[in-house]
Structures are given as C-alpha cells and as structure tokens.
Motif scaffolding. Structure first.
Motif, PDB file in Angstrom:
ATOM      1  N   ASN A 282       3.933  44.388   5.516  1.00 28.84           N
ATOM      2  CA  ASN A 282       4.985  44.536   4.507  1.00 28.84           C
ATOM      3  C   ASN A 282       6.341  44.788   5.156  1.00 28.84           C
ATOM      4  OD1 ASN A 282       3.398  44.144   2.194  1.00 28.84           O
ATOM      5  ND2 ASN A 282       2.736  46.280   2.173  1.00 28.84           N
ATOM      6  N   ARG A 283       6.346  45.651   6.174  1.00 29.52           N
ATOM      7  CA  ARG A 283       7.603  45.959   6.857  1.00 29.52           C
ATOM      8  C   ARG A 283       8.141  44.729   7.591  1.00 29.52           C
ATOM      9  NH1 ARG A 283      10.269  50.735   8.485  1.00 29.52           N
ATOM     10  NH2 ARG A 283      12.328  50.047   9.197  1.00 29.52           N
ATOM     11  N   THR A 284       7.245  43.942   8.181  1.00 29.28           N
ATOM     12  CA  THR A 284       7.668  42.729   8.874  1.00 29.28           C
ATOM     13  C   THR A 284       8.266  41.726   7.896  1.00 29.28           C
ATOM     14  OG1 THR A 284       5.978  43.040  10.571  1.00 29.28           O
ATOM     15  CG2 THR A 284       6.861  40.816  10.317  1.00 29.28           C
ATOM     16  N   GLY A 285       7.701  41.650   6.692  1.00 24.98           N
ATOM     17  CA  GLY A 285       8.258  40.763   5.682  1.00 24.98           C
ATOM     18  C   GLY A 285       9.666  41.150   5.285  1.00 24.98           C
ATOM     19  N   GLU A 286       9.949  42.452   5.290  1.00 23.29           N
ATOM     20  CA  GLU A 286      11.287  42.931   4.937  1.00 23.29           C
ATOM     21  C   GLU A 286      12.252  42.866   6.114  1.00 23.29           C
ATOM     22  OE1 GLU A 286      10.485  46.872   3.693  1.00 23.29           O
ATOM     23  OE2 GLU A 286       9.362  46.278   1.894  1.00 23.29           O
ATOM     24  N   ASP A 287      11.712  43.013   7.347  1.00 23.01           N
ATOM     25  CA  ASP A 287      12.531  43.066   8.553  1.00 23.01           C
ATOM     26  C   ASP A 287      11.853  42.240   9.647  1.00 23.01           C
ATOM     27  OD1 ASP A 287      14.036  43.637  10.779  1.00 23.01           O
ATOM     28  OD2 ASP A 287      13.650  45.808  10.774  1.00 23.01           O
ATOM     29  N   TRP A 290      11.135  43.699  13.103  1.00 20.37           N
ATOM     30  CA  TRP A 290      10.276  44.887  13.230  1.00 20.37           C
ATOM     31  C   TRP A 290       9.188  44.733  14.297  1.00 20.37           C
ATOM     32  CZ3 TRP A 290      10.655  49.764  12.340  1.00 20.37           C
ATOM     33  CH2 TRP A 290       9.527  50.591  12.209  1.00 20.37           C
ATOM     34  N   GLU A 353       6.592  56.282  -0.989  1.00 23.29           N
ATOM     35  CA  GLU A 353       6.596  54.819  -0.919  1.00 23.29           C
ATOM     36  C   GLU A 353       5.176  54.332  -1.122  1.00 23.29           C
ATOM     37  OE1 GLU A 353       7.275  51.281   2.447  1.00 23.29           O
ATOM     38  OE2 GLU A 353       7.336  53.401   3.003  1.00 23.29           O
ATOM     39  N   THR A 356       1.725  48.695  -0.625  1.00 25.45           N
ATOM     40  CA  THR A 356       1.133  47.587  -1.364  1.00 25.45           C
ATOM     41  C   THR A 356       0.142  46.824  -0.483  1.00 25.45           C
ATOM     42  OG1 THR A 356       3.201  47.339  -2.596  1.00 25.45           O
ATOM     43  CG2 THR A 356       1.637  45.510  -2.697  1.00 25.45           C
ATOM     44  N   HIS A 358      -1.565  43.938   1.357  1.00 23.36           N
ATOM     45  CA  HIS A 358      -0.974  42.661   1.761  1.00 23.36           C
ATOM     46  C   HIS A 358      -2.037  41.572   1.756  1.00 23.36           C
ATOM     47  CE1 HIS A 358       1.265  39.672   4.086  1.00 23.36           C
ATOM     48  NE2 HIS A 358       2.356  40.385   3.813  1.00 23.36           N
TER      49      HIS A 358
END
Length: 386
Positions: A282-287, A290, A353, A356, A358
């Motif tokens: 999820n973090r990689t999808g946003e950044d 990362w 937070e 979610t 993935h």
C-alpha cells in the motif's frame, strides 16, 4: 451460585428509586425502580450467601416469593453480578494460589467490568495461565511488554533477542541496571519470572530459563508480539520476517518506537486482516520511491546505534501494546486489529490508520476480510455483548 454485586463498580443512588452502578459512561448502568426494602436486600449480594439463604433473607424482609430470583436475573442481565463460587479446574488451581491471586485482584476487577456473565471474569483470568506468547525483542519496549504480560497472569512467555543488554536498554518497567552486559534473552526471562504473580509452568522443550528455543516452531502460540529494538522493523516491518507466521496462521502484533514516534499495530490475523506485506504494498502504491528508501534503511549500517526512544514514550507504547495483547488473549478484537496507531513527541496525538488488505499480497486477506468472522482467533472464549 453466590451472587455478588461487582465491587469494581461504584454504587450511588441517582434519585430515590434508581441506583447507578459505575462512574464512567463506558460501563455505567442505572437500575430502577428500586424500593427501599429491595435496596436493603441488594446490600446482601456480597458473595457470602448462596441463593437459598438470600431467599430466606428476602422473605424475612417481607418481600414476595420469587422477588430475589427476579432481582438476581435482572442484575445478571445488566452485567452487574459476579459469582463468588464460580469454578472449574483452572479456576480452582488459581484460587489455590492465594498470594498470587491477591496480586491479580485488580486485573480480576477490571475483567469483571468488561465481561458481564457471572463467573466469567475469574475463568478468563485463569485461562491466561495456559496461554503461550512470544515476545521478539528485549529493548525498552519489548522487555516492558514481557514483564507486563507476565504480571497480568499470562502463564507462558518466551522472549527472543540477540546480543547483550546495553545501558540504553534499561528502563523502570523493563531490564534492570544489573542486566547491562548480560544476554538480553536471559535478562528478559528473569524479568518475566520476577514479574509473574504465580510461577510460570514449565513446558516440554523449555530451556534452562523456562523458554522454548526458536526451533520449537509456532505450534501452540496464541500470539507473537514483535517489539524490535530498531523501531524501523515495527514501523515498516519486513514481510519476509513474518512469512512463517502467515503460513502457520499465527496472530502477531507490532509495537515499537522510531525517531520519537510510537507505533502499535497492526495486530495481524493471517488471512483475515492486512499484514506487513499489505502495509508495504500500500505504501509503495502511494510512494513509488518507498522500496528504494526501505532497501537502504534495512541494509545500511546505522551511524548511531542508540535509538531515539524516549523513556516515557517507550513506557506508553509498551503499556498500550500489552493492553491490546491482553484484550486479544481474553477473546476480544482490539482496535489495533488490522490497523496501526501512532503518536509522536512532543504533542502525543494518537492517530490510527487502517491497513487495507492488498490484492497482490501473498497473505490472501483481500476478499476475505470484509464480513469475515475473526472470532476464531485467539484462545477459545465466548465473546459476549457488554
């Protein structure tokens, strides 16, 4: 049954015919109408009398037949009654350790507020004795979590960590000053034994310090609490490190401090909630940058081995993580389930937070988490409405 009004809930007459049990909105209950004679009768619900004697007392007060039984049913349904004679082998064994039980009475009182069924609080407290928990990490956070869970009556606690204790590992609720220079694992296990109200039961395969070696596998583990001394492994946990726990369906909870930020969660229920892999994806999808940052942080040599781990923040994280762990072990699902809580100095504003699930994560929680019954995780307690 020897009915007893839960002593943990303070009583006060709200007005002439209604009584409020409890102070805080989370657990307070008001019962009415209660006439003056019935008000005298409820004072006898102190656990020292069985129902036959209480019925006699009610008749002597001029109350009608069946009044006492109706009152007991009413108070029991409201979650206000406990049973002073509730039993079972585990409960009887706990009651037989009077000194240890005295140390656990505040914990028992708290369980009585949370779990309404008569006799259920002491059954849950006794059930903690059979629970097996592994703590990974024996720094300021991990050692304190191990000590707190042991002090709360959890019977089997294993602590895993490497190296020797450093001066900055010492904390009032964790490793003592005399542990500096000793193996962290050995020092943490002594802390566990010293904190236990009742000596921990030894299990097959346990080592000299009473803990199972790493090769013992995950069988029988109710929970793993991951409290790495390097807080990065709690803030951005490596999915590879959790692969065995995901494969074996072992629940695990992350907690730690990194750069003056405290982290609790997620509590991962494999196949049911978002895991470390979901968090990273999820973090990689946003950044998109990362993964590159993580690779450097995980593989690079730290210039300063001393963590930015404020002692009070570490204590707050350890206490909250232990409370979440106990809630889960007692059969509930705390708010860290599939979520992460963070707080940072100096404002200390807790924020959450949701992690979610993935679709590309190997944990398989995506598509199963919505509407999934997760009550099967943890010790086999029946969950009751409050």
């Amino acid at each position: 049954m020897h009915p007893m009004l839960k002593p943990a809930l303070r009583r006060a007459w709200r007005e002439r015919q209604s009584v409020q049990f409890g102070v805080t909105p989370a657990h307070a209950v008001t019962v009415g109408p209660i006439d003056t004679t019935t008000g005298t009768l409820i004072e006898l619900l102190d656990g020292t009398r069985g129902l036959p004697l209480l019925r006699q007392e009610a008749r002597a007060m001029g109350l009608p037949e069946g009044h006492l039984d109706a009152l007991v049913r009413r108070f029991s349904a409201a979650g206000l009654l406990d049973d002073a004679t509730a039993g079972g082998p585990a409960v009887d064994a706990l009651r037989g350790r009077a000194e240890g039980l005295d140390r656990l009475r505040p914990d028992l009182a708290a369980l009585s507020v949370v779990h309404p069924e008569p006799g259920e609080p002491i059954r849950r407290l006794a059930a903690r004795r059979a629970v097996r928990v592994r703590i990974r990490g024996a720094g300021r956070v991990g050692a304190a979590v191990a000590g707190l869970l042991s002090a709360a009556g959890v019977g089997r606690i294993e602590v895993l960590d490497g190296g020797s204790a450093e001066p900055w590992d010492v904390s009032p609720g964790g490793l003592p000053q005399e542990a500096v220079g000793e193996r962290r694992e050995a020092a943490a296990r002594r802390l566990v034994r010293r904190s236990a109200p009742i000596p921990q039961p030894r299990s097959a395969g346990a080592g000299r310090d009473g803990a199972r070696a790493e090769g013992g596998g995950e069988a029988g583990l109710s929970l793993i609490v991951v409290c790495p001394r390097d807080g990065l492994a709690a803030y951005a946990p490596d999915p590879a490190a959790a692969s065995e726990w995901i494969a074996t369906g072992t629940p695990h909870l992350y907690a730690g401090v990194i750069e003056a930020t405290g982290v609790i969660g997620p509590l991962v229920l494999p196949g049911g909630t978002g895991c470390a892999g979901c968090l990273e994806l999820n973090r990689t999808g946003e950044d998109p940058g990362w993964p590159r940052l993580l690779a450097q942080w995980r593989s690079g040599r730290r210039r300063n081995p001393v963590p930015a781990c404020d002692i009070a923040l570490a204590a707050a994280v350890a206490g909250t993580a232990a409370a979440h762990a106990l809630s889960f072990l007692d059969g509930e699902l705390p708010t860290s389930t599939g979520a992460r809580w963070e707080t940072s100095l100096p404002l200390l504003d807790w924020r959450s937070e949701r992690i979610t699930p993935h679709p590309e994560c190997v944990c398989g929680s995506r598509g199963k988490s919505e509407g999934q019954d997760t009550s099967g995780f943890g010790p086999p307690h029946e969950t009751m409405a409050g």
